[in-house]
Write an enzyme that holds these catalytic residues in place. Sequence first.
Site, PDB file in Angstrom:
ATOM      1  N   ASP A 160       0.822  -1.224   0.000  1.00 13.88           N
ATOM      2  CA  ASP A 160       0.000   0.000   0.000  1.00 13.88           C
ATOM      3  C   ASP A 160       0.852   1.269   0.000  1.00 13.88           C
ATOM      4  O   ASP A 160       2.037   1.236   0.329  1.00 13.88           O
ATOM      5  CB  ASP A 160      -0.869   0.046   1.267  1.00 13.88           C
ATOM      6  CG  ASP A 160      -1.979  -0.993   1.240  1.00 13.88           C
ATOM      7  OD1 ASP A 160      -1.956  -1.855   0.333  1.00 13.88           O
ATOM      8  OD2 ASP A 160      -2.841  -0.944   2.135  1.00 13.88           O
ATOM      9  N   ASP A 161       0.186   2.361  -0.314  1.00 11.85           N
ATOM     10  CA  ASP A 161       0.669   3.740  -0.137  1.00 11.85           C
ATOM     11  C   ASP A 161       1.720   4.203  -1.153  1.00 11.85           C
ATOM     12  O   ASP A 161       2.108   5.363  -1.127  1.00 11.85           O
ATOM     13  CB  ASP A 161       1.216   3.981   1.290  1.00 11.85           C
ATOM     14  CG  ASP A 161       0.171   3.748   2.368  1.00 11.85           C
ATOM     15  OD1 ASP A 161      -0.977   3.444   2.004  1.00 11.85           O
ATOM     16  OD2 ASP A 161       0.508   3.858   3.556  1.00 11.85           O
ATOM     17  N   HIS A 194      -6.031   2.964  -3.937  1.00  9.47           N
ATOM     18  CA  HIS A 194      -5.950   3.186  -2.486  1.00  9.47           C
ATOM     19  C   HIS A 194      -6.314   4.657  -2.216  1.00  9.47           C
ATOM     20  O   HIS A 194      -5.743   5.279  -1.334  1.00  9.47           O
ATOM     21  CB  HIS A 194      -4.539   2.845  -2.003  1.00  9.47           C
ATOM     22  CG  HIS A 194      -4.396   2.676  -0.526  1.00  9.47           C
ATOM     23  ND1 HIS A 194      -5.290   1.970   0.245  1.00  9.47           N
ATOM     24  CD2 HIS A 194      -3.443   3.132   0.358  1.00  9.47           C
ATOM     25  CE1 HIS A 194      -4.887   1.989   1.525  1.00  9.47           C
ATOM     26  NE2 HIS A 194      -3.769   2.698   1.606  1.00  9.47           N
ATOM     27  N   HIS A 231      -4.988   9.262   0.072  1.00 12.43           N
ATOM     28  CA  HIS A 231      -5.026   8.451   1.284  1.00 12.43           C
ATOM     29  C   HIS A 231      -6.056   8.977   2.284  1.00 12.43           C
ATOM     30  O   HIS A 231      -5.825   9.064   3.494  1.00 12.43           O
ATOM     31  CB  HIS A 231      -3.643   8.355   1.943  1.00 12.43           C
ATOM     32  CG  HIS A 231      -3.458   7.086   2.731  1.00 12.43           C
ATOM     33  ND1 HIS A 231      -3.809   6.979   4.059  1.00 12.43           N
ATOM     34  CD2 HIS A 231      -3.011   5.875   2.361  1.00 12.43           C
ATOM     35  CE1 HIS A 231      -3.550   5.742   4.473  1.00 12.43           C
ATOM     36  NE2 HIS A 231      -3.070   5.055   3.453  1.00 12.43           N
ATOM     37  N   TYR A 255      -6.840   2.912   5.785  1.00 15.13           N
ATOM     38  CA  TYR A 255      -7.139   2.566   7.194  1.00 15.13           C
ATOM     39  C   TYR A 255      -8.154   1.423   7.305  1.00 15.13           C
ATOM     40  O   TYR A 255      -8.672   1.160   8.381  1.00 15.13           O
ATOM     41  CB  TYR A 255      -7.653   3.793   7.970  1.00 15.13           C
ATOM     42  CG  TYR A 255      -6.882   5.059   7.684  1.00 15.13           C
ATOM     43  CD1 TYR A 255      -5.611   5.252   8.229  1.00 15.13           C
ATOM     44  CD2 TYR A 255      -7.397   6.036   6.837  1.00 15.13           C
ATOM     45  CE1 TYR A 255      -4.878   6.401   7.944  1.00 15.13           C
ATOM     46  CE2 TYR A 255      -6.670   7.183   6.555  1.00 15.13           C
ATOM     47  CZ  TYR A 255      -5.423   7.366   7.098  1.00 15.13           C
ATOM     48  OH  TYR A 255      -4.699   8.496   6.802  1.00 15.13           O
ATOM     49  N   HIS A 274       3.812  -2.201   3.036  1.00 18.69           N
ATOM     50  CA  HIS A 274       3.828  -0.862   2.446  1.00 18.69           C
ATOM     51  C   HIS A 274       5.131  -0.658   1.686  1.00 18.69           C
ATOM     52  O   HIS A 274       6.195  -0.833   2.281  1.00 18.69           O
ATOM     53  CB  HIS A 274       3.675   0.203   3.535  1.00 18.69           C
ATOM     54  CG  HIS A 274       2.368   0.100   4.259  1.00 18.69           C
ATOM     55  ND1 HIS A 274       2.154  -0.840   5.250  1.00 18.69           N
ATOM     56  CD2 HIS A 274       1.210   0.789   4.119  1.00 18.69           C
ATOM     57  CE1 HIS A 274       0.909  -0.719   5.697  1.00 18.69           C
ATOM     58  NE2 HIS A 274       0.314   0.261   5.024  1.00 18.69           N
TER      59      HIS A 274
HETATM   60 ZN    ZN Z   1      -2.608   3.054   3.313  1.00 16.12          ZN
END
Ligand code: ZN
Length: 385
Positions: free
Chosen positions: A191-192, A241, A245, A282, A332
């Site tokens: 992610d991210d 995603h 964020h 989240y 991540h």
């Molecule tokens: Zn995230």
Amino acid sequence: MAKKKEMIIGITAVLFVILIGWLVYLKSYHNTAVLDDKVTANAKDRQDEQEEKQEEQGEKENSEINDEIEVEVTEAERAEKKRLAKKLQVPKKLLALYSEEGTSLSWKKVKDADGYLIFRRKKNGTLKQLAEVDTNSYIDKTVKEKTAYRYRVCAMVKAGEEIFEGEMTKGTAYFHLEIDPEKPMVALTFDDGPSIYTKEILKTLKKYDARATFFIVGERVSSYADTMKQASKQGCEIGSHSYSHANLGTAALSTINSELDKTEDKVKDILGYYTGIMRPPYGSIGTKLREQVGKPMILWSIDTLDWKTRNAKSTETKIMSNVKDGDIILMHDLYSQSRDAAIKVIPKLIKEGYQLVTVSEMAKYKGFSIKSGEAYTDMKQTKKE
Ligand code: ZN
């Protein structure tokens, strides 16, 4: 009395002669008729043959004419085309994507090319010419599932029917991972990102013919367009995603829609397609998001907490001591320690017999039909009906 008897015999004889004569006549007439037919048929055959010959002759003459034209064109162009072929560029940005129809290939147009030749190589196999096209895209519909293919493309120029090839692409490959639905599999998810570490994770994935899923943040992707393409080229999955964020579980409807739409536009710009899955930041899901998301939402079953610990060893341990068939592992690709953990964990999982697949692949091979607006934490329970 005797005279009368003679007369009767005489009449009978005459009648008999007449009858025989009639029969003979009939027979000969019939023969003649049949013969006439045969003559007619033969004549017709001969006529047909002649016409065919004439046609052939015509074609021959035509083809001779064509040959002459080709020879003229070739003589005039051959040297020039041959020279041109040597200068043709290698087709750039060869992209091979999995599509419903097969492998969808595209590449950048090459200046001065008359067309392109597409080659395919099966793992450890020979290079085989698949197609000759005049556009810079092609769909290989002859692929089989669970098989890995590699593609190469070269530009070419034509002089009549003669083809002069330019230089071929080198290491561009597409791996369609060999997935055995009966063997354990897990989905590594990052992610991210993307970030400067993503490419290194991709390098390791490629080395082991493995794939992962990247849930990207929309506002980051423009700076990492090459990384995105590389991931896609390797068969990795790109999921959304959100754009910045944002916590979409509690956000207003307008925020939800703009966060989702802007991300899709960015991905489409770079890869030419929209994402198929979404991971809410989240893990936050609300009714509005469920209604608006328009794709399945993917959560996780193993949370490495890599963002918190920033410790490669701890991340590695968390995965290796918990992993089971059907797990979705959360990491991540934003931290160097997560990259280090990925580099360690990818070969380790493979060594333990896990197939590293994308989320969508795992759903497919585990018999999960993932639905829009619903959330999934793993793919452990096979729902084959
Ligand atoms: Zn995230």
